[in-house]
Design a protein around this motif. Structure first.
Motif, PDB file in Angstrom:
ATOM      1  N   GLY A  25       0.824  -1.213   0.000  1.00 17.65           N
ATOM      2  CA  GLY A  25       0.000   0.000   0.000  1.00 17.65           C
ATOM      3  C   GLY A  25       0.853   1.256   0.000  1.00 17.65           C
ATOM      4  N   THR A  26       1.914   1.248   0.793  1.00 16.60           N
ATOM      5  CA  THR A  26       2.840   2.390   0.825  1.00 16.60           C
ATOM      6  C   THR A  26       3.508   2.579  -0.527  1.00 16.60           C
ATOM      7  N   LEU A  27       3.945   1.482  -1.132  1.00 19.11           N
ATOM      8  CA  LEU A  27       4.644   1.552  -2.412  1.00 19.11           C
ATOM      9  C   LEU A  27       3.738   2.035  -3.534  1.00 19.11           C
ATOM     10  N   SER A  28       2.469   1.698  -3.476  1.00 17.64           N
ATOM     11  CA  SER A  28       1.535   2.093  -4.541  1.00 17.64           C
ATOM     12  C   SER A  28       1.409   3.606  -4.664  1.00 17.64           C
ATOM     13  N   THR A  29       1.643   4.325  -3.566  1.00 10.43           N
ATOM     14  CA  THR A  29       1.539   5.789  -3.607  1.00 10.43           C
ATOM     15  C   THR A  29       2.705   6.425  -4.373  1.00 10.43           C
ATOM     16  N   TYR A  30       3.752   5.641  -4.644  1.00 12.37           N
ATOM     17  CA  TYR A  30       4.926   6.158  -5.363  1.00 12.37           C
ATOM     18  C   TYR A  30       4.993   5.644  -6.800  1.00 12.37           C
ATOM     19  N   GLU A  31       3.994   4.876  -7.237  1.00  9.46           N
ATOM     20  CA  GLU A  31       4.026   4.294  -8.574  1.00  9.46           C
ATOM     21  C   GLU A  31       4.000   5.366  -9.662  1.00  9.46           C
ATOM     22  N   ALA A  32       3.189   6.398  -9.472  1.00 12.52           N
ATOM     23  CA  ALA A  32       3.116   7.476 -10.470  1.00 12.52           C
ATOM     24  C   ALA A  32       4.461   8.196 -10.582  1.00 12.52           C
ATOM     25  N   GLU A  33       5.135   8.376  -9.461  1.00 13.31           N
ATOM     26  CA  GLU A  33       6.448   9.024  -9.479  1.00 13.31           C
ATOM     27  C   GLU A  33       7.478   8.149 -10.187  1.00 13.31           C
ATOM     28  N   ARG A  34       7.376   6.832  -9.993  1.00 10.88           N
ATOM     29  CA  ARG A  34       8.293   5.921 -10.692  1.00 10.88           C
ATOM     30  C   ARG A  34       8.132   6.046 -12.200  1.00 10.88           C
ATOM     31  N   VAL A  35       6.887   6.034 -12.668  1.00 11.34           N
ATOM     32  CA  VAL A  35       6.608   6.139 -14.101  1.00 11.34           C
ATOM     33  C   VAL A  35       7.097   7.476 -14.643  1.00 11.34           C
ATOM     34  N   SER A  36       6.856   8.549 -13.898  1.00 10.45           N
ATOM     35  CA  SER A  36       7.294   9.880 -14.322  1.00 10.45           C
ATOM     36  C   SER A  36       8.814   9.969 -14.413  1.00 10.45           C
ATOM     37  N   THR A  37       9.503   9.392 -13.417  1.00  6.53           N
ATOM     38  CA  THR A  37      10.972   9.395 -13.415  1.00  6.53           C
ATOM     39  C   THR A  37      11.508   8.600 -14.593  1.00  6.53           C
ATOM     40  N   LEU A  38      10.876   7.467 -14.887  1.00  7.31           N
ATOM     41  CA  LEU A  38      11.304   6.640 -16.009  1.00  7.31           C
ATOM     42  C   LEU A  38      11.127   7.379 -17.324  1.00  7.31           C
TER      43      LEU A  38
END
Length: 319
Positions: A25-38
């Motif tokens: 659940g904690t990690l899911s909040t950073y998924e959009a940031e991961r995609v943006s960084t990629l």
């Protein structure tokens, strides 16, 4: 390289539950940031690669024109810089994102093992490693992940480090791996006792002239390790038959050729040459919800801490 058992331990089952119930659940909040960084990386790298390739190609063209000899070298240099820069863009972006994720999840993960903390800050006790002779001599000490605290009543420091030695014009990496500093339950009166793998003898990287090579009775141990000390009696006191057997088992359990141990004052230092990025998670090219990368990191931590159990360092008597 540290071996990994496919079968789940009791601690890993607890970790799987923690991941499913809280960490995911904690990690899911950073998924959009991961995609943006990629996306940012995928835009930057092609630009650098194109610029670098064009400059290198231009240098080959200009090479045929003698008047451009100086220009050729300059263009080629900048081309290489751009190409190398493309590699650093990804690794830098990945490491920054990874450190952010680790700040959120590592405290919860390490609680499964004991009173342990994780940091990426500089390690200020690197002088202990050089004095103990557990690592080659170095001029620069660069750290990545650091785990400190108490595990099974033993104080432990786990440092992922890269050591560089510079002598005149030469500069190179002399160690890349994990260094452990552990409480040892026997007091050492002599300066040092060093146990080094025969596959990568530390004496090639340090001056061992002040030490005597100790020949112990255990034939199996002698095939795997060389022992150096300035006190043969104390070496035999520390390296009992039972303890040598545990060191043999540790080497086979880790499937690591390059292991060095040093007994210095009241500590046991262990260096394991891995040549890989340990405890790595939060890949930019995989969803953050992918369990496997976190399970790999968890098992690496578990394997390193298992050294304490394997060597029975929490026992106060009877090594």
């Amino acid at each position: 390289m540290i071996s990994e058992n496919i079968e789940m331990s009791e601690t890993e089952l607890k970790f799987k539950k923690l991941f499913d119930e809280k960490l995911s659940g904690t990690l899911s909040t950073y998924e959009a940031e991961r995609v943006s960084t990629l996306h940012e990386v995928l835009i930057t790298i092609p630009v650098l690669l194109i610029i670098g390739s064009v400059l290198v190609a231009l240098s080959f063209y200009l090479q045929s024109l003698s008047v451009w000899t100086y220009v050729v070298a300059t263009v080629a240099l900048f081309g290489i810089i751009f190409l190398v820069g493309a590699c650093f863009v990804y690794s830098g972006a990945k490491k920054t994102f990874e450190n952010k994720i680790k700040k959120k999840i590592m405290p919860k993960i390490l609680k499964l093992f004991g009173d342990l903390e994780h940091t990426n800050k500089a390690y200020i006790r690197d002088f202990d490693f050089e004095k103990s002779y557990v690592v080659p001599q170095f001029t620069q000490f660069k750290t990545d992940d650091i785990i400190t605290g108490t595990y099974n009543d033993v104080n432990v420091d786990i440092i992922e480090a890269e050591l560089t030695q510079k002598e005149g014009k030469y500069e190179g990496i002399v160690f890349d791996g994990i260094i452990l500093m552990l409480d040892f339950n026997k007091s050492i009166n002599s300066s040092n006792i060093i146990v080094t793998s025969k596959s990568r003898p530390l004496r090639y990287f340090r001056d061992f002239s002040k030490f005597k090579k100790i020949k112990l009775e255990d034939i199996k141990f002698r095939k795997l390790f060389s022992v150096y000390s300035n006190d043969e009696v104390e070496s035999r006191y520390v390296l009992t038959t039972a303890f040598m057997e545990r060191l043999n088992n540790m080497k086979f359990a880790f499937k690591a050729d390059n292991i060095t141990m040093a007994f210095y004052e009241d500590k046991l230092y262990i260096s394991i040459y891995t040549e890989k990025d340990m405890f790595s998670v939060a890949s930019l090219i995989k969803p953050l919800s992918e369990y496997k990368q976190y399970a790999t990191m968890f098992k690496q931590i578990e394997s390193v801490l298992a050294i304490i159990d394997l060597l029975k360092l929490n026992q106060k008597i009877g090594l």
